[in-house]
Design a protein around this motif. Structure first.
Motif, mmCIF file in Angstrom:
data_model
loop_
_atom_site.group_PDB
_atom_site.id
_atom_site.type_symbol
_atom_site.label_atom_id
_atom_site.label_comp_id
_atom_site.label_asym_id
_atom_site.label_seq_id
_atom_site.Cartn_x
_atom_site.Cartn_y
_atom_site.Cartn_z
ATOM 1 N N ASN A 175 9.161 -4.579 3.496
ATOM 2 C CA ASN A 175 7.846 -5.123 3.143
ATOM 3 C C ASN A 175 7.826 -5.873 1.817
ATOM 4 O O ASN A 175 6.853 -6.574 1.526
ATOM 5 N N THR A 214 12.891 6.074 3.717
ATOM 6 C CA THR A 214 11.617 5.368 3.523
ATOM 7 C C THR A 214 11.837 4.036 2.808
ATOM 8 O O THR A 214 11.247 3.010 3.166
ATOM 9 N N SER A 245 0.170 4.074 1.032
ATOM 10 C CA SER A 245 -0.080 4.896 2.221
ATOM 11 C C SER A 245 1.008 4.702 3.288
ATOM 12 O O SER A 245 1.302 5.629 4.052
ATOM 13 N N LEU A 246 1.618 3.527 3.331
ATOM 14 C CA LEU A 246 2.690 3.287 4.306
ATOM 15 C C LEU A 246 3.887 4.184 4.005
ATOM 16 O O LEU A 246 4.486 4.792 4.909
ATOM 17 N N GLU A 247 4.244 4.275 2.725
ATOM 18 C CA GLU A 247 5.371 5.131 2.335
ATOM 19 C C GLU A 247 5.008 6.610 2.521
ATOM 20 O O GLU A 247 5.836 7.416 2.967
ATOM 21 N N ILE A 254 10.768 1.148 5.227
ATOM 22 C CA ILE A 254 9.388 0.758 4.913
ATOM 23 C C ILE A 254 9.311 -0.149 3.681
ATOM 24 O O ILE A 254 8.821 -1.280 3.750
ATOM 25 N N THR A 255 9.797 0.365 2.553
ATOM 26 C CA THR A 255 9.586 -0.349 1.286
ATOM 27 C C THR A 255 10.313 -1.698 1.259
ATOM 28 O O THR A 255 9.689 -2.744 1.055
ATOM 29 N N ALA A 299 2.989 7.845 4.746
ATOM 30 C CA ALA A 299 3.032 8.134 6.184
ATOM 31 C C ALA A 299 4.466 8.391 6.642
ATOM 32 O O ALA A 299 4.735 9.300 7.441
ATOM 33 N N SER A 300 5.397 7.595 6.106
ATOM 34 C CA SER A 300 6.813 7.786 6.463
ATOM 35 C C SER A 300 7.307 9.144 6.011
ATOM 36 O O SER A 300 8.001 9.850 6.754
ATOM 37 N N SER A 321 0.828 -1.206 0.000
ATOM 38 C CA SER A 321 0.000 0.000 0.000
ATOM 39 C C SER A 321 0.872 1.271 0.000
ATOM 40 O O SER A 321 1.758 1.415 0.846
#
Length: 520
Positions: A439, A431, A416-418, A435-436, A420-421, A414
């Motif tokens: 995941n 990020t 949106s996770l990136e 995050i990326t 948000a970071s 999603s």
């Protein structure tokens, strides 16, 4: 900056392609005439005939087996769903070697044949022998995509057609095949691209095609211009298949997945039907996997018992592991930026970068080797004959596999996770790192493993670009088998087959979760 990096990656497969085309176009017309008279007039019809026969057999094997396991419910069905993909683990040249030893004069096949027939035994060293071997190792492309498409068909269509009086055959033609044809054709085109790229099978069974002719032009006659000219024709044929495959794969959205979708209900078979299907699939899988693997295993054990363990095998295995690990690692690192751009910023430029980066998949090993030989001997002499050139060939050839694997993983994450970071003040690279990448590491690892295994199996590019005296397992299989030293070739062949089972375990896990499986 990020687009510049992505264009740099996309240029890697483009450079050998452009060099090959430029060399072919600038060749003397006399060279083309000579090539036509001595090579093209034979290998072009041979290659096209081979593609046609393998295509027909792959459709027959792949569609019929996919139809049986998706449309019917019978004892052992779950086992056959998995077993039918096992031939993927065997490179064509290893299956050719296994059957060549089995059908060799004085071998087991000849003894059996003479016991039952008073006729000359058909030769494996023929058009039909090559066609059969290449069909058995490549039909899983059609099987996997056809099965996924049959399973995505809705039961509602069948119920409506049945209520209107349509026969089972009519429903198969007008519903199942009509919905599944884009996937079936895409699988067929992938199989044909493998046929175009095959070198070991046709060379071992002495059937002249483009790849074999290019290899002999470069290594036998030391004629790089002639090799480039032949490679350019093969490049043209491969590009046609590559673009057709992309076209038909895009049409897979034709499959019905709307709210009215009802999963297909397999038809239960009685005891007689179950026995017939199990017997048919067993006979087929004996020919496609168990017999050739059994032959190799038997020869390997016999060789170890009679001659002991060859200590050089450890060195060959380490060489294979080294270049395959380096090739897979570089391919994995390089494709992250193009995969990310294509998934998160799908515009014309990112699509062009993605397309250029995936071109290597359409390139047969000899074409990649010719392109890199031209580049290295013209501008980068220090690169010629080095390990780096061989690894670069692996990157060009198999980078698209990592690209597709990472692209699919990023699309499923999603955004949106990136976002948000970034909102919390983290930069782009932070990020990615936090995050990326954590995941999508599953997609990265799967891509790395598949590229690693493909590098282990790659034969023509390794033969043409390896440093002097640098032998891998694939090279040893080729060298020993081409001199009919069957037992000597059996252990490295067995090691390659066992390695080839690794990505299949991953595919089997996806089968277990009921997921569609992407191939190619």
């Amino acid at each position: 900056m990020i687009y510049a990096l992505a264009f740099g990656v996309a240029a890697i497969p483009a450079i050998p392609i452009l060099f090959t085309i430029y060399s072919a176009l600038s060749a003397d017309p006399e060279l083309w005439i000579r090539l036509y008279q001595t090579r093209l007039s034979v290998i072009l019809p041979n290659t096209l005939k081979l593609a046609l026969s393998v295509g027909i057999l792959c459709l027959l094997f792949g569609v019929s087996s996919a139809w049986l396991v998706s449309r019917y419910k019978f004892f052992g069905k779950r086992l056959w769903e998995v077993l039918l993909i096992l031939p993927f683990a065997i490179p064509g040249y290893i299956m050719a070697y296994a059957y060549a030893s089995f059908f060799a004069p004085g071998g087991p096949a000849q003894s059996l044949w003479e016991k039952f027939f008073d006729l000359p035994m058909p030769s494996l060293y023929s058009f039909w022998g090559v066609s059969l071997v290449l069909s058995l190792v490549n039909y899983p492309y059609v099987y996997l995509l056809a099965r996924a498409s049959f399973l995505s068909s809705s039961q509602t269509y069948h119920d409506v057609a049945k209520s209107l009086g349509a026969s089972a055959f009519r429903r198969f033609i007008s519903i199942d095949l009509k919905l599944a044809y884009p996937s079936i054709v895409a699988g067929l085109l992938l199989a044909l691209m493998e046929v175009m790229a095959d070198f070991g099978t046709v060379a071992l069974l002495r059937y002249p095609t483009f790849t074999e002719a290019i290899y002999r032009q470069i290594t036998g006659r030391f004629d790089t211009m002639g090799g480039a000219a032949l490679a350019s024709v093969l490049l043209f044929l491969s590009f046609m298949l590559f673009n057709l495959e992309k076209h038909f794969r895009g049409k897979r959205s034709f499959e019905q997945v709307g709210v009215s979708f009802r999963p297909l209900e397999p038809k239960p078979l009685g005891p007689v039907g179950s026995i017939i299907i199990n017997a048919g699939l067993l006979i087929f899988m004996l020919a496609a996997f168990f017999v050739p693997v059994g032959i190799i295993l038997d020869m390997a054990l016999e060789g170890i018992i009679s001659k002991g363990w060859d200590n050089r095998l450890l060195k060959f295995a380490l060489n294979s592991l080294l270049v395959s690990a380096l090739g897979a690692s570089f391919a994995t690192l390089l494709v992250f930026v193009p995969a990310y751009l294509s998934a998160r910023h799908p515009n014309l430029v990112s699509k062009l970068i993605y397309y250029l980066s995936s071109l290597g998949y359409s390139l047969p090993g000899p074409v990649v080797a010719v392109g890199l030989l031209l580049v290295s001997t013209t501008y980068l002499n220090w690169l010629y004959g080095s390990l780096m050139l061989l690894i670069l060939a692996y990157v060009v050839r198999f980078m698209p596999i990592s690209l597709q694997s990472q692209h699919s993983a990023i699309v499923s994450l999603s955004p949106s996770l990136e976002q948000a970071s970034r909102t919390l003040g983290k930069g782009l690279w932070a990020t990615f790192r936090n995050i990326t990448i954590p995941n999508i590491k599953g997609g990265i690892i799967v891509g790395w493993i598949i590229v690693f295994v493909d590098c282990m199996k790659e034969l023509p590019a390794t033969m043409m670009l390896r440093p002097l005296g640098f032998d891998t397992l694939a090279i040893r299989v080729w060298v020993e088998a081409s001199e009919s030293l069957w037992e000597m070739a059996s252990i490295p062949a067995l090691m390659i087959v066992i390695t080839g089972l690794i990505p299949l375990v991953i595919v089997m896990r996806e089968f277990g979760r009921g997921k569609d499986v992407e191939v190619g």
